[in-house]
Scaffold this motif. Structure first.
Motif, PDB file in Angstrom:
ATOM      1  N   UNK A  91       0.854  -1.193   0.000  1.00  0.00           N
ATOM      2  CA  UNK A  91       0.000   0.000   0.000  1.00  0.00           C
ATOM      3  C   UNK A  91       0.883   1.233   0.000  1.00  0.00           C
ATOM      4  N   UNK A 123     -14.159   5.691   1.414  1.00  0.00           N
ATOM      5  CA  UNK A 123     -14.895   4.581   0.807  1.00  0.00           C
ATOM      6  C   UNK A 123     -14.864   3.347   1.705  1.00  0.00           C
ATOM      7  N   UNK A 124     -15.926   2.580   1.617  1.00  0.00           N
ATOM      8  CA  UNK A 124     -16.002   1.329   2.370  1.00  0.00           C
ATOM      9  C   UNK A 124     -15.278   0.232   1.615  1.00  0.00           C
ATOM     10  N   UNK A 125     -14.532  -0.582   2.365  1.00  0.00           N
ATOM     11  CA  UNK A 125     -13.939  -1.799   1.811  1.00  0.00           C
ATOM     12  C   UNK A 125     -14.631  -2.966   2.508  1.00  0.00           C
ATOM     13  N   UNK A 126     -15.189  -3.867   1.720  1.00  0.00           N
ATOM     14  CA  UNK A 126     -15.973  -4.964   2.292  1.00  0.00           C
ATOM     15  C   UNK A 126     -15.243  -6.301   2.256  1.00  0.00           C
ATOM     16  N   UNK A 135     -12.188  -7.384   3.028  1.00  0.00           N
ATOM     17  CA  UNK A 135     -10.972  -7.645   3.802  1.00  0.00           C
ATOM     18  C   UNK A 135     -10.899  -9.081   4.315  1.00  0.00           C
ATOM     19  N   UNK A 136     -12.039  -9.698   4.478  1.00  0.00           N
ATOM     20  CA  UNK A 136     -12.055 -11.047   5.031  1.00  0.00           C
ATOM     21  C   UNK A 136     -11.242 -12.020   4.178  1.00  0.00           C
ATOM     22  N   UNK A 150      -8.355 -11.791   3.244  1.00  0.00           N
ATOM     23  CA  UNK A 150      -6.939 -11.898   3.596  1.00  0.00           C
ATOM     24  C   UNK A 150      -6.669 -13.129   4.453  1.00  0.00           C
ATOM     25  N   UNK A 151      -7.705 -13.679   5.070  1.00  0.00           N
ATOM     26  CA  UNK A 151      -7.462 -14.866   5.905  1.00  0.00           C
ATOM     27  C   UNK A 151      -7.321 -16.133   5.051  1.00  0.00           C
ATOM     28  N   UNK A 152      -8.373 -16.558   4.344  1.00  0.00           N
ATOM     29  CA  UNK A 152      -8.174 -17.799   3.577  1.00  0.00           C
ATOM     30  C   UNK A 152      -7.071 -17.683   2.530  1.00  0.00           C
ATOM     31  N   UNK A 192      -4.414 -15.882   2.880  1.00  0.00           N
ATOM     32  CA  UNK A 192      -3.138 -15.576   3.580  1.00  0.00           C
ATOM     33  C   UNK A 192      -2.440 -14.383   2.927  1.00  0.00           C
ATOM     34  N   UNK A 193      -3.173 -13.312   2.747  1.00  0.00           N
ATOM     35  CA  UNK A 193      -2.617 -12.124   2.099  1.00  0.00           C
ATOM     36  C   UNK A 193      -1.840 -11.289   3.111  1.00  0.00           C
ATOM     37  N   UNK A 194      -0.711 -10.786   2.672  1.00  0.00           N
ATOM     38  CA  UNK A 194       0.018  -9.799   3.465  1.00  0.00           C
ATOM     39  C   UNK A 194      -0.189  -8.446   2.805  1.00  0.00           C
ATOM     40  N   UNK A 195      -0.715  -7.517   3.597  1.00  0.00           N
ATOM     41  CA  UNK A 195      -0.970  -6.168   3.095  1.00  0.00           C
ATOM     42  C   UNK A 195      -0.138  -5.227   3.946  1.00  0.00           C
ATOM     43  N   UNK A 196       0.694  -4.447   3.306  1.00  0.00           N
ATOM     44  CA  UNK A 196       1.636  -3.651   4.087  1.00  0.00           C
ATOM     45  C   UNK A 196       1.734  -2.237   3.558  1.00  0.00           C
TER      46      UNK A 196
END
Lengths: 347, 347
Positions: free
Chosen positions: B255, B268-271, B273-274, B276-278, B280-284
């Motif tokens: 990011x 803005x809404x981000x819906x 995000x869930x 990232x768990x299944x 296994x996303x890394x957001x940095x």
């Protein structure tokens, strides 16, 4: 004669998928079938187990949905559901298992299960701790807390750690691990009883009941005037939004679960993601299955901690397979206090 | 006499803060003051510079706001705004700088600037490349692309890379870096002209105009039937939401910016995000200022690439300080094609 060796096999069978909303007990049913206590002739490398304890885990909510392309498979209508559990080997055609062995891993929600691919199971070696612990503390939930905290959060002594769903199967351990490392730890949960547990039993530095906080942002600012270094995310939605605004620079978020979202048709909006840039936040999702190679190392660490009383674990035991559907559903209303498991048989 | 040495100093001065909405040219004004071309007597370790090129950067939008506790300081009403630029030293009381030296770093939006803490500046050593490049390719934007891609994204040959705002100062470089590494690269931008640049000048494998896509999710699925390994995030909001649903397992999101959000009162809404768990996303999130120690290494890599024609760079030059406010605002409407800079003086 086959009749002589057949026994009753009570099962929790899925009646229909539940894509959104809170599942009901009537979405499952208790059925009785029968089973021979032998691995069927010609079935190699299989074991037949008697299930002792079954684990109720939030990820199972997804498997109640009719899924496509998910990391987990949907439960099948008309079949017993399955999940982590502790079981005893009754018969085996696998060279690694013999009658009487104890295992934990994926098994059926029924009295007896034929497991045709037992290589994914863990054989239980330490029996001088409560066997039920292998549904949680010494099983999947324990490894989740361990890998999530140590491998994903990169924690350091003195850091500010926040855990949501903190009295649950995973949260209570993350908080205790963080305290052992010398962090300042705050947890949130959904009742006074749970908040008391956090403070008085698990040694959290502070705790709050999120249901009694009209403003989550204000609650976090009160508990973390300096901000949050590490957030262990179990709930998602509005809590995540409030946390993002209260993270410190170079903070880390381990996304373990988002239980507040699992029953929703439309996922909650998160508005504060932009904070990850100026605060240089690392947010990382993970699945425990990527970390099972660390299980022997985990056991080496945790078994002495248990024996020395440095780690404690609260379990919520539902008695009997008949109570299993309600126990599973209770995870999503917060009915459970501590790790929810179902006792199928004590031996 | 002081009068003899004083010259005109045209400045871009902030008239009022702009907390939300698109800034207007009338939020700034061009003023003329005068300045002596000497570091004032008694001022140690300072330099006086003649500004040649000024850089227009999206992060400056935040500085137009009245901020509290941000990682950047608000611009001051009545003072010239400031930002990255290329300048020539006119006078110096700092042992590291002498008259005629060229520098890049934070300077004023004016013809001449007294810099009292020049230690944060970079001295320009390579002058056999266009000097304007030090506002972008060889300056902050270049380092942002380099650190963001190589340090945050952990890229591997053959991976699927998506870049938003892909023809911008940073995006065009990320795409070229990814191609040099052997990735499959898709970019999005806001006009046909920019999309053509991506495909024909920067060598992206594919590109699309996000303004002509009624369904961003469908556009991403078309461009990435296998999903996205790496997303270099420059825009935020709806694009991020669509990307989250299209990431691959173990994907990474760097990011860098969220330009679509900078003028908004309500983010803005981000819906999604869930995911990232299944997955296994890394957001940095990251800021380039944490990576400036890598600048010498970056130059060693990039200068030969420029000379060999392996890296190209498109600049959008606004002529004259008077054009600076419009050039800055144009970033937020997508008026610029490539790196936006302002030419104050050619020498």
């Amino acid at each position: 004669m086959a009749g002589e060796e057949s026994v009753r096999n009570k099962q929790v069978v899925l009646k229909n998928h539940v894509d959104a909303g809170l599942p009901k007990e009537s979405d499952m049913e208790i059925k009785e079938s029968s089973i021979r206590l032998k691995v069927p002739e010609g079935t190699k490398d299989a074991i037949l187990v008697k299930n002792l304890y079954l684990s109720c885990d939030p990820y199972m909510r997804n498997r109640l949905k009719k899924l496509q392309g998910s990391y987990v498979a949907s439960f099948q209508i008309g079949s017993p559901i399955n999940g982590y559990g502790v079981a005893k080997v009754v018969d085996s055609t696998h060279s690694g298992y013999k009658k009487g062995d104890l295992i934990w891993g994926i098994t059926g929600w029924e009295e007896y299960t034929l497991i045709t691919a037992p290589d994914t199971l863990f054989k239980i070696q330490h029996t001088d701790v409560p066997l039920t612990y292998y549904t949680g503390l010494l099983g999947m939930a324990g490894m989740t807390a361990y890998a999530g905290f140590y491998e994903i959060c990169s924690p350091k002594k003195g850091e500010y750690v926040y855990v949501s769903a903190a009295s649950g199967a995973v949260g209570q351990l993350v908080g205790q691990f963080a305290k052992l490392l010398g962090c300042y730890v705050v947890g949130s949960a959904g009742s006074k009883e749970k908040v008391d547990l956090l403070k008085n039993k698990f040694g959290f530095d502070a705790a709050f009941n999120y249901k009694e906080e009209p403003d989550l942002d204000a609650a976090l600012k009160r508990c973390f005037p300096e901000g949050i270094d590490i957030y262990f995310e179990n709930v998602g939605g509005k809590m995540l939004d409030a946390v993002l605004a209260n993270m410190r620079v170079h903070g880390r978020i381990a996304a373990c679960g988002m239980i507040s979202q699992y029953n929703k048709e439309q996922l909650d909006a998160v508005h504060n993601l932009i904070y990850i840039i100026p605060k240089r936040i690392r947010m990382q999702g993970f699945l425990v299955t990527d970390f099972y190679h660390l299980y022997p190392k985990y056991l080496e660490t945790i078994i002495p901690h248990i024996k020395e009383g440095k780690i404690t674990y609260v379990e919520d035991k539902a008695e009997g397979l008949e109570s299993a559907p309600a126990a599973l559903i209770g995870l999503f209303t917060g009915r459970n206090v501590g790790k929810q498991l179902v006792v199928v048989s004590h031996d």
